[in-house]
Motif scaffolding. Structure first.
Motif, short mmCIF file in Angstrom:
data_model
loop_
_atom_site.label_atom_id
_atom_site.label_comp_id
_atom_site.label_asym_id
_atom_site.label_seq_id
_atom_site.Cartn_x
_atom_site.Cartn_y
_atom_site.Cartn_z
N PRO A 143 0.80 -1.23 0.00
CA PRO A 143 0.00 0.00 0.00
C PRO A 143 0.83 1.28 0.00
N GLY A 144 1.99 1.25 0.63
CA GLY A 144 2.83 2.44 0.65
C GLY A 144 3.25 2.87 -0.74
N PHE A 145 3.61 1.90 -1.56
CA PHE A 145 4.00 2.21 -2.94
C PHE A 145 2.80 2.73 -3.73
N GLN A 146 1.63 2.13 -3.52
CA GLN A 146 0.43 2.57 -4.23
C GLN A 146 0.09 4.02 -3.90
N LYS A 147 0.20 4.36 -2.63
CA LYS A 147 -0.08 5.74 -2.23
C LYS A 147 0.88 6.70 -2.91
N TRP A 148 2.16 6.31 -2.97
CA TRP A 148 3.14 7.15 -3.66
C TRP A 148 2.81 7.26 -5.15
N LEU A 149 2.44 6.13 -5.76
CA LEU A 149 2.18 6.10 -7.20
C LEU A 149 1.03 7.04 -7.57
N TYR A 150 0.00 7.11 -6.73
CA TYR A 150 -1.16 7.94 -7.03
C TYR A 150 -0.80 9.41 -7.18
N THR A 151 0.22 9.85 -6.44
CA THR A 151 0.58 11.27 -6.46
C THR A 151 1.94 11.50 -7.12
N SER A 152 2.35 10.55 -7.96
CA SER A 152 3.67 10.62 -8.58
C SER A 152 3.66 11.41 -9.88
N ARG A 153 4.85 11.78 -10.35
CA ARG A 153 5.00 12.43 -11.65
C ARG A 153 4.46 11.53 -12.76
N PHE A 154 4.75 10.24 -12.65
CA PHE A 154 4.36 9.32 -13.72
C PHE A 154 2.85 9.29 -13.90
N THR A 155 2.09 9.24 -12.81
CA THR A 155 0.63 9.22 -12.92
C THR A 155 0.13 10.53 -13.53
N LEU A 156 0.70 11.65 -13.16
CA LEU A 156 0.33 12.93 -13.77
C LEU A 156 0.64 12.92 -15.26
N TRP A 157 1.75 12.29 -15.65
CA TRP A 157 2.09 12.19 -17.07
C TRP A 157 1.12 11.29 -17.82
N LEU A 158 0.63 10.26 -17.13
CA LEU A 158 -0.40 9.41 -17.75
C LEU A 158 -1.66 10.23 -18.04
N TYR A 159 -2.07 11.07 -17.08
CA TYR A 159 -3.22 11.93 -17.31
C TYR A 159 -2.99 12.81 -18.54
N LYS A 160 -1.78 13.33 -18.68
CA LYS A 160 -1.48 14.20 -19.82
C LYS A 160 -1.45 13.41 -21.13
N TYR A 161 -0.86 12.24 -21.10
CA TYR A 161 -0.74 11.43 -22.32
C TYR A 161 -2.11 11.14 -22.91
N PHE A 162 -3.08 10.85 -22.03
CA PHE A 162 -4.43 10.50 -22.48
C PHE A 162 -5.42 11.66 -22.35
N SER A 163 -4.92 12.86 -22.04
CA SER A 163 -5.81 14.02 -21.87
C SER A 163 -7.00 13.65 -20.98
N TYR A 164 -6.71 13.04 -19.86
CA TYR A 164 -7.73 12.41 -19.02
C TYR A 164 -8.55 13.44 -18.25
N ARG A 165 -9.86 13.26 -18.27
CA ARG A 165 -10.77 14.18 -17.56
C ARG A 165 -12.00 13.44 -17.06
N PHE A 166 -12.65 14.02 -16.05
CA PHE A 166 -13.97 13.60 -15.60
C PHE A 166 -14.98 14.63 -16.12
N VAL A 167 -16.15 14.17 -16.51
CA VAL A 167 -17.24 15.05 -16.94
C VAL A 167 -18.52 14.58 -16.27
N TRP A 168 -19.36 15.53 -15.85
CA TRP A 168 -20.61 15.16 -15.19
C TRP A 168 -21.63 16.29 -15.29
N CYS A 169 -22.82 16.02 -14.81
CA CYS A 169 -23.91 17.01 -14.81
C CYS A 169 -24.32 17.33 -13.37
N ASP A 170 -24.79 18.56 -13.18
CA ASP A 170 -25.35 18.99 -11.89
C ASP A 170 -24.40 18.65 -10.74
N GLU A 171 -24.91 17.98 -9.70
CA GLU A 171 -24.09 17.67 -8.53
C GLU A 171 -23.73 16.19 -8.46
N ASP A 172 -23.78 15.49 -9.60
CA ASP A 172 -23.57 14.05 -9.59
C ASP A 172 -22.19 13.66 -9.05
#
Length: 395
Positions: A143-172
């Protein structure tokens, strides 16, 4: 204000503040209809920063609030959410290399291993078997590694590579963040459900919920592919999911599963989702009284192409083995995902009343409601995401 009220009374008052689904003998959820949204929202996770990921939750909430884009009842303009994120060359190179190992590794190892077993010496064969066993069963970081991975540079780069976003309506989105633990259902599978994989770190860091993905059990021991489970995962069987839900952890599944891979060729200008007769989620939700969060993963079917026979032979073998047997490729003709834009559309949470022995009618009603929500949110957001000419069909 709404967030604070709900957070303070998550289990007691939640059902009075959301669109509720009570499934019992005299209730028809389809008759409730789907209300038209009054606002649209988009959270571009690729727009965050490493410093924001490292902040405490309360401070990070303020950053998230500043990142969210808003539109009124008219929604975002066509193509407004279709812009590709910027990524530095060295960041893209590292992401490509890691994805090549994670996703290309199983393909290369399968064909290379089979060739060695068929044509190699006994020493080579034993070596392949021994190394395969190591790759399949070596210990994974905790779990310690997983927690680090979630906030790592690499995960942020994954978001950028795939232009990752959440989309929703109202307060969903906000309601999903404070509701009792739920099961998220986000088809389609495609060759690789990357939107669903990325949702694991994203929900834990931007949704402020403990959340795990639920891949097929074979993923946990497939060489190289198993490294995707470095993002927290649990087996997709009902017992494991129920245990996590009871502990307060939300779980996400790709409900069309293996069948979704073998429907990619059926709709070249749309999305065929193999969910029409797959009702296991509804049955489990009713038996446990677990809310269901309908979602849709835009882009999963665009990142990779695949080949399979038209006679259903590979699909039949895959179903029996509970493992996907087919050939796939992506960027540059290699087993590397393309830089397609990936968006997870978050629907409206469906609250489900516990029924020890649900009837077929109850299961069918809940299943129909889930599909209705998925279709509605696909249609509401597709134009803004550049998918205006596409249709969804459940098969």
């Amino acid at each position: 204000r709404l967030l604070g009220e709900l957070a303070g009374s998550r289990s007691k008052h939640f059902r009075h503040r959301t669109l509720t689904l009570l499934v019992h003998h005299h209730h028809n959820p389809i008759a409730m209809g789907l209300s038209e949204p009054k606002s649209y929202h988009a959270l571009p996770l690729f727009g965050s920063s490493l410093e924001a990921l490292a902040l405490p939750d309360e401070d990070r909430r303020k950053v998230v609030a500043g990142l969210v884009r808003h539109a009124g009842a008219e929604g975002f303009a066509p193509g407004e959410l279709a812009k590709q994120a910027a990524i530095a060359p060295h960041q893209e190179a590292i992401v490509v290399l890691v994805l090549m190992i994670w996703i290309g590794g199983p393909l290369v190892w399968s064909f290379g291993g089979l060739a060695a077993l068929a044509l190699g010496s006994w020493r080579l064969r034993l070596g392949v078997v021994a190394l395969s066993a190591v790759l399949m069963f070596h210990p994974m970081p905790g779990p310690g590694f997983q927690k680090w991975l979630y906030t790592s540079r690499f995960t942020l780069w994954l978001y950028k590579y795939f232009s990752y976003r959440f989309v929703w309506c109202d307060e969903d989105y906000e309601l999903a963040g404070v509701a009792p633990a739920w099961i998220g259902a986000g088809p389609p599978h495609g060759v690789l459900p990357i939107a669903n994989v990325l949702s694991i770190p994203a929900i834990n860091t931007f949704g402020f919920r403990h959340f795990k993905g639920a891949p097929a059990s074979v993923v946990f021991n497939t060489p190289f592919l198993r490294y995707l489970t470095l993002f927290e995962c649990v087996s997709v069987d009902g017992k494991s999911i129920t245990k996590e839900i009871q502990s307060g952890t939300c779980v996400g599944i790709v409900p069309d599963g293996v069948a979704g891979i073998f429907r990619m060729h059926d709709a070249p200008k749309g999305e065929f989702v193999a969910l029409k007769n797959k009702k296991g989620l509804s049955r489990l939700a009713l038996r446990t009284g677990t809310p269901v969060l309908p979602a849709y993963s835009f882009g999963n079917t665009q990142i990779m192409s695949c080949w399979y026979d038209n006679f259903g032979i590979l699909e039949g073998i895959s179903r029996r083995l509970q493992a996907s047997i087919f050939v796939y490729w992506g960027r540059w003709g290699l087993p590397i995902p393309r830089r397609a834009q990936i968006t997870m559309v978050v629907g409206r949470l469906i609250e489900v009343e516990k029924v020890e022995s649900p009837t077929d009618k109850q299961i069918d009603e809940l299943h129909a409601r889930i599909l209705d929500e998925m279709r509605a949110h696909f249609d509401r957001h597709k134009a803004a995401l550049g998918w205006g000419d596409r249709e969804i069909q459940f098969v």
